[in-house]
Design an enzyme around this catalytic site. Structure first.
Site, PDB file in Angstrom:
ATOM      1  N   CYS A 154       6.749  -0.260  16.248  1.00 22.71           N
ATOM      2  CA  CYS A 154       6.959  -0.081  17.685  1.00 22.71           C
ATOM      3  C   CYS A 154       5.811  -0.599  18.557  1.00 22.71           C
ATOM      4  O   CYS A 154       5.791  -0.353  19.755  1.00 22.71           O
ATOM      5  CB  CYS A 154       7.245   1.374  18.024  1.00 22.71           C
ATOM      6  SG  CYS A 154       5.853   2.450  17.721  1.00 22.71           S
ATOM      7  N   ARG A 174       7.083   7.467  25.179  1.00 25.60           N
ATOM      8  CA  ARG A 174       5.667   7.852  25.321  1.00 25.60           C
ATOM      9  C   ARG A 174       5.558   8.999  26.313  1.00 25.60           C
ATOM     10  O   ARG A 174       5.453   8.780  27.514  1.00 25.60           O
ATOM     11  CB  ARG A 174       4.859   6.661  25.840  1.00 25.60           C
ATOM     12  CG  ARG A 174       4.705   5.496  24.864  1.00 25.60           C
ATOM     13  CD  ARG A 174       3.871   4.409  25.508  1.00 25.60           C
ATOM     14  NE  ARG A 174       3.351   3.443  24.571  1.00 25.60           N
ATOM     15  CZ  ARG A 174       3.848   2.203  24.419  1.00 25.60           C
ATOM     16  NH1 ARG A 174       4.881   1.801  25.145  1.00 25.60           N
ATOM     17  NH2 ARG A 174       3.304   1.374  23.564  1.00 25.60           N
ATOM     18  N   GLU A 179      -0.869   4.208  12.602  1.00 25.38           N
ATOM     19  CA  GLU A 179      -1.628   3.327  13.493  1.00 25.38           C
ATOM     20  C   GLU A 179      -3.133   3.414  13.276  1.00 25.38           C
ATOM     21  O   GLU A 179      -3.905   2.932  14.088  1.00 25.38           O
ATOM     22  CB  GLU A 179      -1.254   3.562  14.966  1.00 25.38           C
ATOM     23  CG  GLU A 179      -1.298   5.006  15.420  1.00 25.38           C
ATOM     24  CD  GLU A 179      -0.835   5.195  16.861  1.00 25.38           C
ATOM     25  OE1 GLU A 179      -0.653   4.212  17.601  1.00 25.38           O
ATOM     26  OE2 GLU A 179      -0.667   6.363  17.252  1.00 25.38           O
ATOM     27  N   ASN A 229      -0.327  -1.799  18.048  1.00 22.40           N
ATOM     28  CA  ASN A 229      -1.347  -1.935  19.098  1.00 22.40           C
ATOM     29  C   ASN A 229      -2.644  -1.268  18.642  1.00 22.40           C
ATOM     30  O   ASN A 229      -3.732  -1.836  18.750  1.00 22.40           O
ATOM     31  CB  ASN A 229      -0.889  -1.271  20.408  1.00 22.40           C
ATOM     32  CG  ASN A 229       0.413  -1.838  20.912  1.00 22.40           C
ATOM     33  OD1 ASN A 229       0.823  -2.913  20.499  1.00 22.40           O
ATOM     34  ND2 ASN A 229       1.088  -1.129  21.801  1.00 22.40           N
ATOM     35  N   ASP A 230      -2.506  -0.050  18.139  1.00 18.75           N
ATOM     36  CA  ASP A 230      -3.699   0.655  17.680  1.00 18.75           C
ATOM     37  C   ASP A 230      -4.112   0.227  16.286  1.00 18.75           C
ATOM     38  O   ASP A 230      -5.310   0.168  15.993  1.00 18.75           O
ATOM     39  CB  ASP A 230      -3.475   2.172  17.728  1.00 18.75           C
ATOM     40  CG  ASP A 230      -3.678   2.696  19.131  1.00 18.75           C
ATOM     41  OD1 ASP A 230      -4.698   2.333  19.740  1.00 18.75           O
ATOM     42  OD2 ASP A 230      -2.809   3.425  19.632  1.00 18.75           O
ATOM     43  N   HIS A 269       0.218   1.142  33.766  1.00 15.83           N
ATOM     44  CA  HIS A 269       1.393   1.717  34.443  1.00 15.83           C
ATOM     45  C   HIS A 269       2.189   0.671  35.191  1.00 15.83           C
ATOM     46  O   HIS A 269       3.399   0.639  35.167  1.00 15.83           O
ATOM     47  CB  HIS A 269       0.906   2.664  35.553  1.00 15.83           C
ATOM     48  CG  HIS A 269       0.723   4.038  35.103  1.00 15.83           C
ATOM     49  ND1 HIS A 269      -0.452   4.481  34.595  1.00 15.83           N
ATOM     50  CD2 HIS A 269       1.567   5.070  35.091  1.00 15.83           C
ATOM     51  CE1 HIS A 269      -0.328   5.747  34.299  1.00 15.83           C
ATOM     52  NE2 HIS A 269       0.892   6.128  34.588  1.00 15.83           N
TER      53      HIS A 269
END
Ligand code: PEP
Ligand code: MG
Length: 591
Positions: free
Chosen positions: A507, A302, A436, A459-460, A195
């Site tokens: 992304c 998100r 992903e 990322n995943d 965050h």
């Protein structure tokens, strides 16, 4: 070593800054334990009452600031205020001071522990949650006894560097909501996707996170120099350190100015290949910043961030108002909203059930399917928002066709329901999926027949393909976007998209790293979505290259079989070809 204490951490938000430390100690404070002479008991009791009064006043202030927020938040604060008047807590601490002759801090901790254990035997999640509340109230009293700031309730001064063990989502949101800039952020915990990192980038404040011991080593008001691009923090810097950081700050500013001048220019290569650059956002408040950086809409919103930092999930109306606000802030530009990706590392605190392997657990679309009471309100709200702009919707972490069909059935049911309820909706909404998981790449041809677009989440995809937990620092070195396995997968996803005539965007964080821009271009990716302030540099690179140059680089890289070699070669080549865009990273020493 001459100069200040140097710490290295995660370069979470670029830019460099120098400022005085505004130290926020959010760790559980260690209470001093003292045996007191009997004549001091009355004084300790008075200190206790003072700290309780101050705690109540702080909570009342926080309560005042929650106007307009869900009633639930206010009720929690009221419950905490009520605890401050509880005779078991207050009377108990007072009695301990007098009978055991201990200082007030120690007495409060002992009472809190006693109250906690009383809840221990009750096997009810509601009461377990109350244990945390007792802790929270106890911490606040102890912090007030010690005169330590309890939390960030208003932004630190504009020229301060905020130093903390961690920032809670509430504190991060408060910083963002206030729109107030500070000089920098340094924390012990957190990584690039925490965050705090996201908020720092949205505020365009340089940040170095995950410094491990920063909040222990920094004193209130110490001079701090940080370089958020290199991940370097210097406590009480020498003249030489200052010159180094100021040079980095100057370079970053110059680069930003030059890059921002490209805002109106097209992201087109010298041989005419057009690439669409969009932004990843977590909060609607980021919209002005992404527009300033030249984003052509939002490629990934998100929405799970709507669920964090609160005990109850958002209502349909809250979802709707948020999406409407977002679409209205970006007229005529596409906005891709991803249904919530909760579970895994983004657990919903109040509902989290501990999982041994959260990344392989009830996460993303699986969580949505298991919780229609959360999923349907979001889908209904998306349909209700559909007439207000160019909305697209996608599901996260789809691993096969059946899962997609199940999620789509809810999507269609939501449309039927809102139409029946009399709302105006768009004729259709483009529906896509995040690609992903390795399974999604393998069956991309089957999935492509059922959706209008793919968005590849590297990322995943990297996490699941290379079998490395993206939150585990020990295996972070294996996180290699240019691993040949990943390059092959990306190539396949793009190719399948082309064959089926659907758009393929990318992304993950990889999209925003200019070191990879040419490789992605060579792979045929024509839409990238990234954090807003990465857009200008990626655009500048695209404008200075050609697809021929990109393909040559790609071929030479692929000729190297070793995954380490590919990464090193591409980075080296990019630095050599565009020295002005790839500064050598500054040297950082662990402190
Ligand atoms: C990804 O996995 O690449 C992605 C963009 O999604 P998130 O980082 O939210 O998991
Ligand atoms: Mg993902």
């Amino acid at each position: 070593m001459t100069g200040g204490v140097r710490l290295s951490g995660v370069p979470a938000s670029p830019g460099a800054a120098v400022g005085r430390a505004f130290l926020l100690d959010s760790r559980r404070v260690q209470e001093p334990r003292e045996h007191i002479p009997p004549e001091r008991a009355a004084q300790e009791v008075a200190r206790l009452h003072d700290a309780i009064a101050r705690s109540d006043q702080q909570l009342a202030e926080i309560r005042g600031k929650l106007l307009g927020q869900p009633q639930e938040h206010a009720l929690i604060i009221e419950a905490h205020r009520l605890m401050l008047t509880d005779p078991t807590l207050i009377g108990g601490a007072e009695a301990l001071i007098k009978s055991d002759l201990v200082n007030a801090e120690w007495a409060v901790r002992r009472i809190v522990r006693r109250l906690r254990t009383a809840f221990d035997d009750i096997d009810d999640p509601y009461f377990r949650e109350r244990q945390n509340d007792v802790d929270y109230v106890g911490d606040r009293i102890v912090q007030n006894l010690l005169g330590v700031p309890t939390e960030l309730t208003e932004p630190p001064p504009a020229d301060a560097v905020l130093v903390s063990n961690d920032l809670s989502p509430a504190e991060a949101m408060m910083l963002l909501g206030s729109g107030h800039r500070i000089a920098g952020i340094v924390t012990d915990l957190g990584g690039r996707t925490s965050h705090t990192a996201i908020v720092a980038r949205a505020l365009e404040v340089p940040a170095v996170l995950g410094c491990e011991r920063a909040s222990e080593l920094v004193g209130q008001g110490d001079l701090i120099a940080l370089d958020g691009t290199a991940g370097l923090v210097v406590i009480e810097p020498s003249e030489q350190d200052l010159a180094e950081i100021e040079r980095a700050a100057g370079e970053y500013r110059e680069e930003e100015e030059r890059a921002l001048a490209t805002k109106e220019l097209e992201a087109r290569t010298t041989d005419g290949i057009q690439v669409t650059l969009r932004a990843n956002i977590e909060l609607v408040e980021e919209v002005p910043s992404i527009i300033a950086h030249g984003a052509d809409g939002v490629g990934l919103y998100r929405t799970e961030f709507l669920f964090l930092n609160r005990k109850e999930p958002p209502t349909e109306e809250e979802h709707f108002q948020t999406y409407r606000r977002l679409l209205e802030a970006l007229p005529g530009r596409p906005v891709t909203v991803r249904t919530f990706d909760l579970g895994g590392e983004k657990a919903l605190a109040a509902r989290a059930k501990p999982e041994v392997n959260p990344s392989l657990g009830l996460r993303a679309v699986r969580y949505c399917l298991a919780h229609p009471e959360l999923f349907l309100p979001q889908l209904r709200a998306l349909w209700r928002a559909s007439p207000y702009g160019e909305l697209k919707v996608m599901f996260p972490m789809v691993s096969g066709v059946s899962e997609l069909r199940r999620a789509r059935a809810y999507f269609e049911r939501a449309r039927e329901e809102v139409v029946r309820d009399g709302y105006r909706v768009a004729k259709s909404l483009p529906l896509g999926i995040m690609v992903e998981t390795p399974a999604a790449v393998e069956v991309a041809d089957l999935l492509a027949k059922e959706v209008s677009f793919f968005s590849v989440g590297t990322n995943d995809l990297i996490q699941y393909t290379l079998a490395i937990d993206r939150t585990n620092q020990d295996v972070a070195y294996l996180y290699q976007p240019l691993h040949p396995a990943i390059l092959r997968m990306l190539g396949r996803a793009v190719e399948v998209g082309r064959q089926h005539g659907i758009d393929v965007a990318l992304c993950g964080e990889m999209a925003g790293d200019p070191a990879y821009t040419l490789i992605l271009l060579a792979l045929g990716v024509t839409e990238l979505s990234m954090v807003g302030n990465s857009i200008p540099r990626v655009k500048e690179l695209l404008r200075r290259t050609s697809s021929k140059e990109a393909k040559e680089l790609f071929q030479s890289a692929l000729a190297l079989a070793g995954n380490d070699e590919v990464e090193a070669y591409v980075r080296h080549e990019m630095r050599r070809r565009y020295p002005d865009l790839f500064a050598q990273p500054a040297e950082a020493h662990a402190g």
